[in-house]
Motif scaffolding. Structure first.
Motif, mmCIF file in Angstrom:
data_model
loop_
_atom_site.group_PDB
_atom_site.id
_atom_site.type_symbol
_atom_site.label_atom_id
_atom_site.label_comp_id
_atom_site.label_asym_id
_atom_site.label_seq_id
_atom_site.Cartn_x
_atom_site.Cartn_y
_atom_site.Cartn_z
ATOM 1 N N CYS A 19 4.776 7.287 14.640
ATOM 2 C CA CYS A 19 5.738 8.151 15.326
ATOM 3 C C CYS A 19 6.425 9.048 14.309
ATOM 4 C CB CYS A 19 6.741 7.354 16.151
ATOM 5 S SG CYS A 19 8.093 6.668 15.235
ATOM 6 N N PHE A 20 6.810 10.218 14.771
ATOM 7 C CA PHE A 20 7.557 11.162 13.946
ATOM 8 C C PHE A 20 9.022 11.084 14.345
ATOM 9 C CE2 PHE A 20 3.408 13.668 14.067
ATOM 10 C CZ PHE A 20 3.015 13.181 12.826
ATOM 11 N N VAL A 21 9.871 11.014 13.341
ATOM 12 C CA VAL A 21 11.308 11.027 13.625
ATOM 13 C C VAL A 21 11.940 12.131 12.782
ATOM 14 C CG1 VAL A 21 11.358 8.563 14.108
ATOM 15 C CG2 VAL A 21 11.885 9.346 11.815
ATOM 16 N N SER A 29 7.408 17.802 17.588
ATOM 17 C CA SER A 29 6.486 18.041 18.717
ATOM 18 C C SER A 29 5.350 18.972 18.310
ATOM 19 C CB SER A 29 7.249 18.638 19.909
ATOM 20 O OG SER A 29 8.225 17.724 20.367
ATOM 21 N N THR A 30 5.673 19.989 17.511
ATOM 22 C CA THR A 30 4.642 20.936 17.045
ATOM 23 C C THR A 30 3.603 20.197 16.200
ATOM 24 O OG1 THR A 30 6.347 22.639 17.007
ATOM 25 C CG2 THR A 30 4.291 23.170 15.893
ATOM 26 N N LEU A 31 4.082 19.265 15.372
ATOM 27 C CA LEU A 31 3.205 18.458 14.520
ATOM 28 C C LEU A 31 2.287 17.589 15.385
ATOM 29 C CD1 LEU A 31 3.381 18.601 11.472
ATOM 30 C CD2 LEU A 31 4.778 16.537 11.462
ATOM 31 N N THR A 32 2.871 16.968 16.408
ATOM 32 C CA THR A 32 2.091 16.117 17.328
ATOM 33 C C THR A 32 0.982 16.929 17.988
ATOM 34 O OG1 THR A 32 4.013 14.708 17.787
ATOM 35 C CG2 THR A 32 2.220 14.650 19.398
ATOM 36 N N GLY A 99 6.690 8.684 10.392
ATOM 37 C CA GLY A 99 6.781 9.924 9.606
ATOM 38 C C GLY A 99 8.160 10.523 9.779
ATOM 39 N N PHE A 100 8.906 10.649 8.689
ATOM 40 C CA PHE A 100 10.265 11.207 8.735
ATOM 41 C C PHE A 100 10.174 12.698 8.422
ATOM 42 C CE2 PHE A 100 14.596 11.142 6.296
ATOM 43 C CZ PHE A 100 15.191 11.849 7.329
ATOM 44 N N CYS A 101 10.465 13.543 9.411
ATOM 45 C CA CYS A 101 10.269 14.996 9.278
ATOM 46 C C CYS A 101 11.554 15.714 8.878
ATOM 47 C CB CYS A 101 9.796 15.582 10.607
ATOM 48 S SG CYS A 101 8.229 14.903 11.154
ATOM 49 N N GLY A 130 7.480 10.519 4.071
ATOM 50 C CA GLY A 130 8.367 11.681 4.090
ATOM 51 C C GLY A 130 7.521 12.923 4.337
ATOM 52 N N ILE A 131 7.839 13.677 5.402
ATOM 53 C CA ILE A 131 7.041 14.868 5.743
ATOM 54 C C ILE A 131 7.933 16.104 5.701
ATOM 55 C CG2 ILE A 131 5.548 15.945 7.472
ATOM 56 C CD1 ILE A 131 5.157 13.110 8.683
ATOM 57 N N ILE A 132 7.616 17.018 4.792
ATOM 58 C CA ILE A 132 8.333 18.297 4.744
ATOM 59 C C ILE A 132 7.609 19.235 5.705
ATOM 60 C CG2 ILE A 132 9.143 20.199 3.275
ATOM 61 C CD1 ILE A 132 10.184 17.707 2.062
ATOM 62 N N THR A 133 8.250 19.598 6.811
ATOM 63 C CA THR A 133 7.610 20.438 7.823
ATOM 64 C C THR A 133 7.947 21.919 7.609
ATOM 65 O OG1 THR A 133 9.503 20.185 9.316
ATOM 66 C CG2 THR A 133 7.720 18.592 9.557
#
Length: 307
Positions: A19-21, A29-32, A99-101, A130-133
């Motif tokens: 899950c992305f948080v 949502s765009t990542l999903t 995944g922490f966005c 850790g995800i840098i979006t």
């Protein structure tokens, strides 16, 4: 800082949940949608638009990754807000990797630190990436600074900068997430992209269309319920959808309907296109707007609207 995910034997099939948080509007949502390769979650420039834990399914030869797209974690001001937060915490406890966005173009702030504090409790048993979006909105220097800033916030299993818009490092992100999944068979049939009921997806598509171009106070007050949906008796290729857009006040109803109903027609036309793509058939969409006073704070009304 970075631990190599357990890859087990190279030909073993993996399956599990991620899950992305992140705070509202961090690009979850765009990542999903980008990883699934299809629109399963609504996206909007308005924060707090995701209200359900929507599951998107990524099919790969070596794995099946189920992504649970959760609402943005925030300090709640209403009963709805509290229920959305509960949904996030519940999801964290059930997935294999989180995944922490954090957006590349915004400084790490108190909202991110608040989430990191909550995540630290989970990180003992569940790997957190850790995800840098949104790296497409930032310079290389900003991305580098953001990576350093994020390392100060908590310890991550991995750190990766990505952009869903120009597909930058999306394959890498997919590999990292899959690497943390347990070995196992497919959980969903080939070709299935979400386990959300069609009605839920359709209601979300109508809400997304209604959110476009409205004033800031409105997003939280909008809810959509599908009253009825069926194939028209004399037309196999036509589905009738009857939906109600709920708002909290009379003044909001006027905003959604617009002058001489212009705004509502626009919402219907935009939503219809998305729904037709989803169902693969022609749609007759019948939209009505109703006032449900203070529904975000009323347990009975929240239940009726599916929260």
């Amino acid at each position: 800082m970075s631990s190599t995910p357990d890859t087990g034997s190279s030909d073993a099939h993996r399956s599990g949940f991620a899950c992305f948080v992140g705070r509202p509007n961090a690009g979850k949502s765009t990542l999903t949608n980008a990883l699934v390769g299809s629109k399963v979650a609504i996206t909007s420039s308005k924060p707090q638009t995701t209200r359900h834990a929507i599951r998107g399914i990524v099919h790969r030869p070596d794995a099946q990754l189920i992504i649970v797209d959760t609402p943005g974690l925030h300090r709640p001001r209403t009963l709805l807000g509290q229920r959305l937060n509960d949904l996030v915490y519940e999801t964290w406890s059930e997935v294999d990797v989180v995944g922490f966005c954090v957006p590349a173009d915004q400084k790490v702030g108190p909202g991110d630190r608040f989430i990191a504090e909550q995540l630290a409790k989970v990180a003992r048993r569940t790997p957190v990436l850790g995800i840098i979006t949104k790296t497409d909105l930032a310079t290389k220097q900003q991305v580098a600074e953001q990576l350093l800033a994020l390392q100060q916030v908590m310890e991550f299993a991995d750190l990766v900068p990505v952009s869903a818009v120009d597909s930058y490092q999306m394959d890498t992100l997919g590999d990292l997430l899959v690497g943390h999944l347990p070995e196992g068979p497919q959980l969903y049939p080939d070709g299935e992209l979400t386990d959300e009921p069609e009605e839920t997806l359709i209601a979300e598509m109508i809400r997304e269309a209604a959110l476009e171009g409205v004033r800031d106070e409105l997003p939280h007050s909008l809810a959509v319920a599908i009253e009825e949906m069926n194939v028209r008796e004399d037309r196999e290729d036509l589905v009738d959808v009857h939906a109600i857009v709920y708002v909290e006040r009379q003044s909001q109803k006027s905003i959604v309907i617009g002058r001489k109903g212009e705004r509502l027609r626009e919402v219907g036309s935009q939503a219809r296109q998305h729904i037709q793509r989803l169902l693969g058939s022609k749609i007759y969409l019948d939209l009505h707007v109703k006032v449900a006073k203070d529904w975000q704070r009323d347990p009975r009304q929240l239940r009726k609207l599916g929260f």
